[in-house]
Design a protein around this motif. Structure first.
Motif, PDB file in Angstrom:
ATOM      1  N   ASN A  79       9.406  52.877  96.003  1.00 41.23           N
ATOM      2  CA  ASN A  79       9.112  52.313  96.612  1.00 41.23           C
ATOM      3  C   ASN A  79       6.938  52.836  96.652  1.00 41.23           C
ATOM      4  OD1 ASN A  79      10.559  52.526  99.536  1.00 41.23           O
ATOM      5  ND2 ASN A  79      11.133  55.292  98.928  1.00 41.23           N
ATOM      6  N   TYR A  80       6.859  52.901  95.269  1.00 39.38           N
ATOM      7  CA  TYR A  80       5.498  52.259  94.612  1.00 39.38           C
ATOM      8  C   TYR A  80       4.758  51.770  94.948  1.00 39.38           C
ATOM      9  CZ  TYR A  80       2.144  53.640  90.546  1.00 39.38           C
ATOM     10  OH  TYR A  80       1.220  53.788  89.957  1.00 39.38           O
ATOM     11  N   TRP A  81       4.088  51.787  95.066  1.00 36.70           N
ATOM     12  CA  TRP A  81       2.940  50.819  95.294  1.00 36.70           C
ATOM     13  C   TRP A  81       2.930  49.678  94.968  1.00 36.70           C
ATOM     14  CZ3 TRP A  81      -1.643  49.256  93.415  1.00 36.70           C
ATOM     15  CH2 TRP A  81      -1.840  50.820  92.274  1.00 36.70           C
ATOM     16  N   ASN A  82       2.787  50.141  93.563  1.00 35.65           N
ATOM     17  CA  ASN A  82       2.415  48.941  92.309  1.00 35.65           C
ATOM     18  C   ASN A  82       3.833  49.084  91.910  1.00 35.65           C
ATOM     19  OD1 ASN A  82       1.432  47.150  90.755  1.00 35.65           O
ATOM     20  ND2 ASN A  82      -0.071  48.342  89.708  1.00 35.65           N
ATOM     21  N   ALA A  83       5.269  48.710  92.948  1.00 36.50           N
ATOM     22  CA  ALA A  83       5.839  48.576  91.870  1.00 36.50           C
ATOM     23  C   ALA A  83       7.011  47.633  91.383  1.00 36.50           C
ATOM     24  CB  ALA A  83       7.394  48.629  93.049  1.00 36.50           C
ATOM     25  N   ASP A  84       5.526  45.823  91.190  1.00 33.71           N
ATOM     26  CA  ASP A  84       5.896  45.687  91.090  1.00 33.71           C
ATOM     27  C   ASP A  84       5.623  45.234  89.433  1.00 33.71           C
ATOM     28  OD1 ASP A  84       4.895  42.844  93.643  1.00 33.71           O
ATOM     29  OD2 ASP A  84       6.807  43.683  93.285  1.00 33.71           O
ATOM     30  N   ALA A  85       4.600  45.379  89.209  1.00 34.63           N
ATOM     31  CA  ALA A  85       4.121  45.965  87.827  1.00 34.63           C
ATOM     32  C   ALA A  85       4.612  46.631  87.157  1.00 34.63           C
ATOM     33  CB  ALA A  85       2.445  46.142  87.784  1.00 34.63           C
ATOM     34  N   ILE A  86       5.876  47.849  87.402  1.00 36.62           N
ATOM     35  CA  ILE A  86       6.615  48.286  86.754  1.00 36.62           C
ATOM     36  C   ILE A  86       7.475  47.558  86.628  1.00 36.62           C
ATOM     37  CG2 ILE A  86       8.048  50.318  86.541  1.00 36.62           C
ATOM     38  CD1 ILE A  86       5.092  51.216  87.462  1.00 36.62           C
ATOM     39  N   LYS A  87       8.346  47.053  85.050  1.00 40.15           N
ATOM     40  CA  LYS A  87       9.075  46.134  84.571  1.00 40.15           C
ATOM     41  C   LYS A  87      10.356  47.092  84.307  1.00 40.15           C
ATOM     42  CE  LYS A  87       6.786  42.500  85.007  1.00 40.15           C
ATOM     43  NZ  LYS A  87       6.301  42.711  86.342  1.00 40.15           N
ATOM     44  N   LEU A  88       9.877  48.191  83.536  1.00 40.61           N
ATOM     45  CA  LEU A  88      11.285  48.942  83.159  1.00 40.61           C
ATOM     46  C   LEU A  88      12.088  49.925  84.452  1.00 40.61           C
ATOM     47  CD1 LEU A  88       9.590  51.342  80.384  1.00 40.61           C
ATOM     48  CD2 LEU A  88      10.660  49.443  79.996  1.00 40.61           C
ATOM     49  N   ASP A  89      13.496  49.814  84.323  1.00 37.30           N
ATOM     50  CA  ASP A  89      14.449  50.305  85.039  1.00 37.30           C
ATOM     51  C   ASP A  89      14.608  52.152  85.668  1.00 37.30           C
ATOM     52  OD1 ASP A  89      16.047  47.366  84.828  1.00 37.30           O
ATOM     53  OD2 ASP A  89      15.853  47.948  86.686  1.00 37.30           O
ATOM     54  N   GLU A  90      14.849  51.854  83.528  1.00 40.19           N
ATOM     55  CA  GLU A  90      15.115  53.785  83.439  1.00 40.19           C
ATOM     56  C   GLU A  90      13.850  53.832  82.333  1.00 40.19           C
ATOM     57  OE1 GLU A  90      18.789  54.681  83.844  1.00 40.19           O
ATOM     58  OE2 GLU A  90      18.296  55.609  81.881  1.00 40.19           O
ATOM     59  N   VAL A  91      13.563  55.012  82.122  1.00 44.69           N
ATOM     60  CA  VAL A  91      13.131  55.690  80.976  1.00 44.69           C
ATOM     61  C   VAL A  91      13.740  57.372  80.145  1.00 44.69           C
ATOM     62  CG1 VAL A  91      10.922  57.035  79.455  1.00 44.69           C
ATOM     63  CG2 VAL A  91      10.804  54.750  81.475  1.00 44.69           C
ATOM     64  N   ASP A  92      14.315  56.945  79.780  1.00 48.39           N
ATOM     65  CA  ASP A  92      15.236  58.033  78.865  1.00 48.39           C
ATOM     66  C   ASP A  92      13.690  59.286  77.505  1.00 48.39           C
ATOM     67  OD1 ASP A  92      18.301  57.256  79.012  1.00 48.39           O
ATOM     68  OD2 ASP A  92      16.944  57.269  80.449  1.00 48.39           O
ATOM     69  N   VAL A  93      13.613  60.045  78.235  1.00 54.87           N
ATOM     70  CA  VAL A  93      13.011  60.597  76.978  1.00 54.87           C
ATOM     71  C   VAL A  93      13.923  61.964  76.038  1.00 54.87           C
ATOM     72  CG1 VAL A  93      10.863  62.299  77.204  1.00 54.87           C
ATOM     73  CG2 VAL A  93      10.740  61.011  78.476  1.00 54.87           C
ATOM     74  N   LEU A  94      14.123  61.636  75.246  1.00 57.53           N
ATOM     75  CA  LEU A  94      15.189  62.750  74.444  1.00 57.53           C
ATOM     76  C   LEU A  94      14.001  64.366  73.470  1.00 57.53           C
ATOM     77  CD1 LEU A  94      16.414  60.239  72.527  1.00 57.53           C
ATOM     78  CD2 LEU A  94      17.437  60.980  74.927  1.00 57.53           C
ATOM     79  N   VAL A  95      14.656  64.847  73.281  1.00 63.97           N
ATOM     80  CA  VAL A  95      14.105  66.031  72.496  1.00 63.97           C
ATOM     81  C   VAL A  95      15.104  65.862  70.754  1.00 63.97           C
ATOM     82  CG1 VAL A  95      13.871  68.721  72.695  1.00 63.97           C
ATOM     83  CG2 VAL A  95      14.398  67.632  74.911  1.00 63.97           C
ATOM     84  N   LEU A  96      13.989  65.731  70.954  1.00 58.42           N
ATOM     85  CA  LEU A  96      14.108  64.942  68.657  1.00 58.42           C
ATOM     86  C   LEU A  96      13.338  65.999  67.723  1.00 58.42           C
ATOM     87  CD1 LEU A  96      15.151  61.439  69.514  1.00 58.42           C
ATOM     88  CD2 LEU A  96      16.474  62.811  68.987  1.00 58.42           C
ATOM     89  N   PRO A  97      13.312  67.615  67.929  1.00 51.21           N
ATOM     90  CA  PRO A  97      12.285  67.790  66.918  1.00 51.21           C
ATOM     91  C   PRO A  97      12.867  67.456  65.885  1.00 51.21           C
ATOM     92  CG  PRO A  97      14.376  68.953  67.820  1.00 51.21           C
ATOM     93  CD  PRO A  97      15.041  68.039  68.151  1.00 51.21           C
ATOM     94  N   ASP A  98      13.721  66.651  65.325  1.00 53.08           N
ATOM     95  CA  ASP A  98      13.115  66.685  63.445  1.00 53.08           C
ATOM     96  C   ASP A  98      13.034  64.910  63.211  1.00 53.08           C
ATOM     97  OD1 ASP A  98      14.615  65.392  61.263  1.00 53.08           O
ATOM     98  OD2 ASP A  98      14.461  67.162  60.676  1.00 53.08           O
TER      99      ASP A  98
END
Lengths: 308, 552, 304
Positions: free
Chosen positions: B224-243
């Motif tokens: 439902n984002y107003w600019n959804a056409d410009a968003i190509k990614l389906d998913e973003v995974d942000v991992l916690v990788l301390p090293d």
């Protein structure tokens, strides 16, 4: 010797309660230690380790003196050089000579290890003796204190001491010394308790010997072997502990360096400049291995039950 | 204790696997970007008014839509469709589009107004919004929140009134600190607001799908984002990788899509990825240097020496910036000889480097020990010493911040002790302790390794906190002439004239200010060949993944 | 038997109480404030301090904390806004527990094996070899070993996953790395106590009776050699199960080990207290369990 025809009752196969009574060495102390040395000498791994340690110690003392580089000297035009005849172990990111750093680091790591272990030994022996000799309430109080000290996680203790006293050699030594004496204390207490019930001590007491005389003449020589073995392992704990502190950033501070610090920095350079990791890692690992083998060798050599 | 011991050891991985499975694994053709978060501990809250670190901002940019968005070097519409700026440059009127929060509530002007007002109660970010009318007064408690120059004219119009024109203000408005907030949910959840995926509402290009604090945060495209056409990614995974080595290994295995976000890369890494064409270089902003405490921790002897500009120059001329950049950083940095990194924009189409003549004048690119000695001799003469050995010992404060340039602390220490000959007590402390000692009221340092990152794309972001009223780094520097120059610059509408005023201010500061700049950062990050369209920004969130695409 | 257990229990609870008190006051020795940050002002800090009750007199804070503690509530973390200490421990502990159990089982099995092998071959090459093999694992600092393992077995030869804790394969490297220290200790103790027993009278008697070597080992030596090994298990189990900072950092396991170090660096008082008490409780519970086990197995101890 029982009659061979009689069936041997099963009670004879149950082990003795607690530890078997340690046979007091009634021989002169010199003979005892001569025995120990003889047995130790026979242990090839331990002897090899001893030679390695002596070599490392000599390098730690003399190599920095003989080298023309100092650890504080940076040279931005000679950074990340591979090992060569000019720089035996290469140079690091600021152009500092790694050979000099490894042996200066040896001084720090070995000093930290030895000093922390010796202080632990002092505290542990005193507390262990007091606890074992006086028994009763004193013993209970001291042992409960030990229990509580052990219950505080090591990492938290050490971080606490180092953060409060600001990172540096003194705070690291204190952090270990003040918290890790508990094992030695327990060990000593155990030995003292065993010794208290030997006939020799009872005989001495009945002849009128005071506590101090007992402690010095009889307890110490018999406690010493156990303590020395424990101290050897405590040295390894302290050296590793300092390496860990360097890894989390609470270790030895600039411009001093230590094996732990060199290895922690070297891990980051493992793929690009592996020599920065290899040399300090070998140094610390060899020392650890040697100390462990020596500790095992000492234990085998001083344990009368293992005499064959 | 509310602790439930798990039944047994196979249950746990099973549970974990099911949890991730339940979070429905992306279908094979989904475009999933996997990145490591910039910080080394997990995120605790996603309330922009509570936590501000780079780590947090990295997620904010995906889940929130501020009034405007900064994409690359442009300002683009965000929650606001259009905006007007008054002729005197002091009044900004934003017209919001029709949009909804993730829970269906409409995005209203009040969401922004309440956010700004709350910022002045809970957040230190408020200091960069001092251009807003009544901002400083509100922070000091002299006025009511309603008096702040941020008002809702109606449900869809936000009006911000500044006390002086600020050409960089749109950049400030695009900051993740100015993301909208939900006063109703904050009232409902209190401290718990933003601390878990079920107690937060978002309005940005991505929705928050699942969040295991110390492990992984998953965002999915907001349809439902107003600019959804410009968003190509389906998913973003942000991992916690301390090293950081672990991140590199994952990148080499193709399991991580970007590398180099959290820690600087080593030369070997940069060379390796450069050879494969996987390096992205960008203008990053931010510098590191040495700051001096003019008060000398209330020791008059130290204060006298530390506040002497010749003392600072003696130190500055002993540092070899170019050699450091070339041989220690492998070229991944720039010598800093003025306060503002040269890549910043001063007015449209022109960078600061093209405008300032101060480069190399007050601080050198190469070391010159002879000049350093000259300056030090002047200091000795002025304060009655015969040699540097007679100086008291100085405290050098530094932290374990991994974003400090490699080996800067040992280098600075060796220059100060070996080349300049000072006695230095190094205070190398943890991050939290550093801020305790560095800021008021402690000011427990004589010299300090510090730096700054830009909040917007204009030299003012580096110069503003040295004014007398600032409580930041510049708290020990109070110079009326400098203040006046900056005030004049703020009042000046002509960009070229403004630039010249700032040049003068920079010259004054470089000459007598309690700061020796050392290195400007150069942005470098490794990107997998199948990742396209990563935008970079010189301020705020440097690596912008929002418009990225994956083409395998 | 019941009296023995109850006595132990009372001692345990008292110890916990003292532990909590000592840690509480010890922590306040650390200078500085957990709320400091690059933009945080004194005003904000004061507000946060009031919010968490840190501005009240220390004694009041102590009693409030103890009251909550008695109900099992560790309070809210100061560094992780909006999360309670209980919640953080509850989420992280299962990972450390799982990893620790795998490491422990592997360590004990392999340690016993190595200890027996080297004791039975005392003085011969196999003895030295076994000993050295086991010791090499603990002579290399864990962060070096972890880094090397990860590079070689996950990148150079991609047989195992690099990091994180998602499947059985993910647990192999971290559990192995974690097991080494315990394995070495178990092997050592096992070897030493086996050697002691091998020279004991009753074993000589069994040999005289004509039992062969295998029967002697299994029936007599093992059981008795295990006692000293049991003794060291208490603290070891507690340490392993509450996580290793290095392993969890390198292999990105979101366990409790990292919190032990980070909470101290962040001056997160409540978190440090919570972890200390949790660890202490665990340790005391382990020791208690072992005491009870001893008491069950050896009647002489329970009567002393």
């Amino acid at each position: 010797m029982t009659d061979a025809a009689e069936p041997i009752p099963p009670e004879l196969f149950v082990p003795d309660p607690g530890q078997p009574v340690q046979s007091l060495s009634t021989a002169e102390p010199q003979e005892f230690w001569a025995d120990v040395w003889r047995r130790f000498r026979g242990n090839r791994a331990a002897m090899a380790s001893l030679s390695v340690l002596i070599l490392l110690a000599l390098l730690a003392i003399f190599a920095p003196i003989l080298s023309h580089y100092s650890i504080a000297q940076t040279d931005l035009f000679n950074t990340y050089k591979r090992p060569s005849f000019v720089h035996f172990f290469g140079t690091d990111g600021l152009g500092r000579d790694v050979w000099t750093q490894v042996w200066m680091g040896a001084r720090i790591s070995l000093t930290v290890g030895l000093t922390a272990a010796l202080i632990q030994m002092l505290i542990g022996v005193v507390i262990g003796c007091i606890s074992g000799l006086y028994g009763g309430r004193v013993d209970m109080f001291l042992m409960r204190t030990v229990d509580i000290m052990i219950a505080i996680p090591f990492l938290i203790w050490v971080s606490l001491v180092v953060i409060v006293l600001k990172p540096g050699i003194v705070s690291i030594i204190l952090a270990f010394a003040l918290t890790q004496w508990t094992e030695i204390a327990r060990l000593v207490r155990g030995e003292v308790l065993k010794l208290q019930n030997t006939e020799f001590v009872i005989a001495s007491q009945s002849m009128g010997a005071g506590s101090w005389r007992l402690i010095v003449r009889h307890f110490f020589p018999n406690i010493l072997p156990v303590v020395i073995v424990a101290v050897t392992f405590q040295i390894t704990n302290a050296i590793f502990g300092e390496a860990f502190l360097s890894y989390i950033g609470l270790g030895i501070q600039e411009p001093l360096t230590s094996w732990g610090k060199l290895v922690a920095a070297g891990v980051r350079e493992m793929r690009g400049n592996p020599y920065m990791l290899i040399f300090p890692a070998i140094a610390i690992s060899l020392t650890m291995l040697a100390l462990q083998l020596i500790g095992d060798g000492l234990r085998d050599a001083t344990d009368p039950k293992l005499r064959q | 204790m509310m602790l439930k011991s798990p039944k047994f050891r196979y249950l746990v991985p099973l549970l974990i696997a099911t949890a991730i499975g339940a979070a429905s694994p992306a279908a094979a053709q989904d475009k999933v970007l996997t990145v490591a978060q910039p910080g080394d501990t997990g995120l605790d809250t996603l309330d922009p008014r509570v936590k501000l670190s780079t780590n947090h901002q990295f997620v904010y940019i995906g889940i929130y839509d501020p009034l405007v968005r900064s994409v690359g070097s442009e300002i683009q519409p965000g929650a606001a469709e259009t905006w007007d700026i008054s002729d005197d440059g002091r009044v900004y009127t934003f017209h919001l589009r029709d949009a909804k929060w993730s829970d269906g509530a409409p995005v209203t002007a009040d969401n922004f107004v309440s956010a700004f007002r709350r910022m002045f109660v809970t957040s230190g970010a408020s200091q960069i919004y001092d251009d807003i009318q009544n901002a400083a007064e509100l922070r000091e408690g002299k006025v009511q929140p309603e008096d702040l120059g941020v008002k809702a004219l109606d449900d869809k119009t936000v009006q911000i009134t500044l006390k002086n024109p600020a050409p960089y203000f749109l950049g400030l408005a695009s900051s993740t600190f100015a993301s909208p907030g939900r006063a109703d949910l904050i009232a409902k959840y209190g401290d718990g607001y933003g601390a878990s995926a079920d107690k937060i509402a978002t309005n940005g290009p991505f929705l928050l799908k699942s969040w295991e604090n110390e492990n992984e945060l998953v965002m999915v495209k907001n349809p439902n984002y107003w600019n959804a056409d410009a968003i190509k990614l389906d998913e973003v995974d942000v991992l916690v990788l301390p090293d950081v080595n672990t991140q590199r290994n994952l990148f080499d295995n193709g399991e991580l899509d970007l590398y180099g976000i959290s820690n600087p890369m080593t030369e070997e890494e940069i060379a390796t990825y450069d050879a494969k064409g996987e390096i992205l270089r960008y203008n990053r902003g931010g510098y590191r240097g040495i700051t001096f405490n003019n008060f000398g921790q209330n020791d008059p002897k130290k204060a006298a020496i530390l506040s002497d500009p010749n003392f600072r120059k003696a130190i500055s001329w002993a540092l070899d910036r170019q050699a450091y950049v070339d041989n220690v950083l492998g070229g991944n940095g720039e010598p800093a000889t003025v306060q503002t990194p040269l890549g910043h924009t001063i007015y449209s189409g022109t960078t600061w480097g093209e405008v300032t003549p101060n480069v190399g004048k007050y601080h050198p690119i190469h070391a010159d020990m002879a000049k350093s000695k000259e300056f030090m001799d002047k200091v000795l003469a002025a304060h009655g010493y015969t040699s540097v050995d007679e100086f008291p010992e100085f405290d050098l404060l530094t932290s374990q911040d991994p974003s400090n340039p490699k080996l800067f602390t040992p280098y600075a220490l060796s220059v100060l002790t070996q080349k300049v000959g000072l006695k230095i007590n190094l205070k190398h402390v943890t991050g939290t302790q550093y801020w305790n000692e560095f800021k008021e009221p402690a000011l427990a340092y004589d010299m300090c390794i510090t730096g700054w990152g830009p909040d917007f794309d204009d030299p003012y972001t580096y110069m503003g906190y040295w004014v007398s009223s600032s409580t930041d780094m510049g708290v020990t520097f109070n110079n009326a002439e400098y203040d006046k120059l900056l005030d004049d610059a703020n009042a000046e509408l002509d960009p070229k004239k403004r630039a010249q005023i700032l040049v003068k201010a920079e010259a004054l500061f470089s000459d007598i200010g309690p700061s020796v700049p050392f290195i400007d950062f150069k942005g470098v990050v490794a990107v997998q060949p199948w990742v396209k369209n990563i935008k970079t920004s010189i301020f705020g969130v440097n690596i912008n993944y929002v418009y990225a695409d994956i083409q395998k | 038997m019941l009296r023995y257990i109850i006595r132990r229990l009372i001692i345990a609870v008292t110890a916990m109480f003292v532990l909590a008190t000592i840690t509480f006051f010890l922590l306040r020795l650390v200078p500085g404030d957990p709320f400091a940050g690059p933009r945080i002002t004194e005003v904000i800090k004061a507000r946060l301090r009031a919010h968490y009750g840190l501005d009240q007199p220390l004694i009041d804070q102590y009693f409030i904390y103890m009251k909550h503690l008695a109900m099992g509530d560790f309070g809210y973390s100061l560094a992780k806004q909006g999360h309670s200490v209980n919640e953080i421990i509850r989420e992280a502990f299962p990972y450390s527990l799982d990893l620790g159990l795998r490491a422990l089982v592997f360590a004990v099995i392999m340690g016993l094996f190595f200890g027996i092998v080297s004791a039975l071959n005392r003085g011969r090459a196999l003895d030295s070899l076994t000993v050295i093999l086991v010791l090499v694992g603990i002579s290399v600092p864990s962060f070096v070993l972890g880094g090397i393992l990860q590079y070689y077995f996950a990148v150079k030869w991609p047989i195992l996953p690099v990091a994180r804790y998602e499947s059985f394969a993910h647990t192999i490297m971290p559990a192995f790395a974690l097991s080494l220290a315990t394995m070495a200790n178990v092997a050592r103790y096992m070897r030493a106590s086996m050697l002691e027993i091998m020279t004991a009278d009753y074993v000589k008697m069994a040999k005289a009776k004509g039992l062969n070597r295998r029967q002697i080992v299994l029936r007599h030596q093992l059981r008795n050699a295990l006692f000293p090994v049991l003794t060291i298990m208490g603290p070891v189990v507690a340490m392993v199960l509450t996580g290793s900072f290095v392993i969890e950092t390198i292999f990105a396991v979101p366990g409790l080990g990292r919190h032990f170090v980070l909470s101290m660096q962040n001056l997160d008082y409540t978190m440090v207290m919570g972890l200390t008490i949790f660890f202490g409780a665990f340790l005391i519970a382990m020791n208690f369990l072992i005491d009870v086990l001893y008491g069950l197995v050896d009647p002489r101890i329970r009567l002393s």
